[in-house]
Design an enzyme around this catalytic site. Structure first.
Site, short mmCIF file in Angstrom:
data_model
loop_
_atom_site.label_atom_id
_atom_site.label_comp_id
_atom_site.label_asym_id
_atom_site.label_seq_id
_atom_site.Cartn_x
_atom_site.Cartn_y
_atom_site.Cartn_z
N GLU A 156 -48.69 -11.65 -22.76
CA GLU A 156 -48.69 -12.08 -21.08
C GLU A 156 -47.82 -11.15 -20.52
O GLU A 156 -47.23 -11.17 -19.22
CB GLU A 156 -47.64 -13.49 -21.08
CG GLU A 156 -48.52 -14.60 -21.44
CD GLU A 156 -50.02 -14.83 -20.84
OE1 GLU A 156 -49.82 -14.64 -19.61
OE2 GLU A 156 -50.98 -14.99 -21.39
N ARG B 127 -56.55 15.92 -14.31
CA ARG B 127 -57.51 16.46 -13.53
C ARG B 127 -56.91 17.08 -12.42
O ARG B 127 -57.42 18.22 -11.92
CB ARG B 127 -58.83 15.55 -13.01
CG ARG B 127 -59.72 14.99 -13.99
CD ARG B 127 -60.64 14.33 -13.23
NE ARG B 127 -61.82 14.94 -12.77
CZ ARG B 127 -62.15 15.38 -11.60
NH1 ARG B 127 -61.45 14.94 -10.45
NH2 ARG B 127 -62.89 16.10 -11.22
#
Ligand code: SAM
Length: 233
Positions: A115, A160
């Protein structure tokens, strides 16, 4: 940049040694360190979760274990780390978020299961002056079983953007979500010129760079209109 990832499934992060992120690590542009949260458990059988206060289904990852892990990892960072907590209830991760993280030399990603993590962990690290803040982020409006897949997405997106990581740095500004005009990148083609009766638009074979630029701009606009009209100016 150093990215520390904490998880109870360290093997899940193994793909980060492949492809672009793997190359970024080989060339020293990025270091990814993966840690097993259970190494900081003080409970029998290396448990890291407990039943939720107030009752209800599921288990919650406990704050003391996360606190020990995060404190020790922070000590090995050269600069104040940014704590990233993947959660479906967080702010949706996007290209501007990734760009804003590139300035951080240290990022720690806390991957939860069950949870999620006891909410006091996020609360506590927001107050710590030896940390660069806490960001709770979602990778989309759906629920995964754990934060590891989200961490893979976030690390690859950030990698990137680290200078020198992309083979062709000129390609990044043309990317969808990075273009100055805010449009999607247009359609792309490669050899052969005809495939299953489908032709490459002849202008792309013409060698006329002005005409090619005009075609690409029109293609970007058409694609955006069809797929993401919400992005049109
Ligand atoms: N009960 C939680 C809720 O409704 O917010 C969902 C817990 S989910 C089963 C377990 C963990 O997966 C989360 O704590 C988070 O680390 C990760 N997770 C799930 N969906 C995610 C998403 N869309 N983006 C980022 N992390 C996610």
């Amino acid at each position: 940049m150093i990215i520390d990832i904490v998880s109870i499934f360290p093997e899940y992060l193994e793909p980060l040694s492949l492809s672009l992120v793997g190359k970024a690590q080989e060339t020293g542009k990025l270091t990814v360190r993966v840690h097993d949260l259970r190494d900081w458990s003080a409970a029998p059988h290396h448990r890291v979760d407990d039943t939720p206060y107030g009752g209800g289904p599921g288990m919650v990852m406990d704050a003391p274990t996360w606190g020990r892990a995060l404190d020790e990892i922070a000590q090995s960072c050269d600069s104040k780390p940014l704590l990233v907590i993947p959660t479906p209830s967080g702010k949706v991760f996007d290209q501007p978020t990734a760009r804003s993280w590139v300035g951080n030399q240290s990022i720690v990603i806390a991957c939860a299961r069950y949870e999620g993590i006891d909410s006091r962990v996020s609360q506590h690290y927001q107050t710590r002056s030896d940390w660069a803040g806490v960001q709770e982020v979602s990778i989309g409006n759906y629920v995964l079983a754990g934060g590891e897949a989200a961490a893979l997405v976030m690390v690859e997106t950030v990698a990137r953007l680290i200078p020198g990581v992309l083979g062709n740095p000129e390609s990044a500004p043309d990317d969808t979500f990075s273009r100055a005009d805010g449009l999607l990148e247009g359609s792309v083609y490669t050899k052969p010129p005809t495939w299953r009766d489908l032709e490459v638009p002849p202008v792309l074979l013409s060698g006329n760079h002005q005409a090619i630029d005009q075609w690409r701009a029109a293609s970007a606009e058409e694609k955006t209109r069809n797929l993401r009209p919400d992005l049109l100016p």
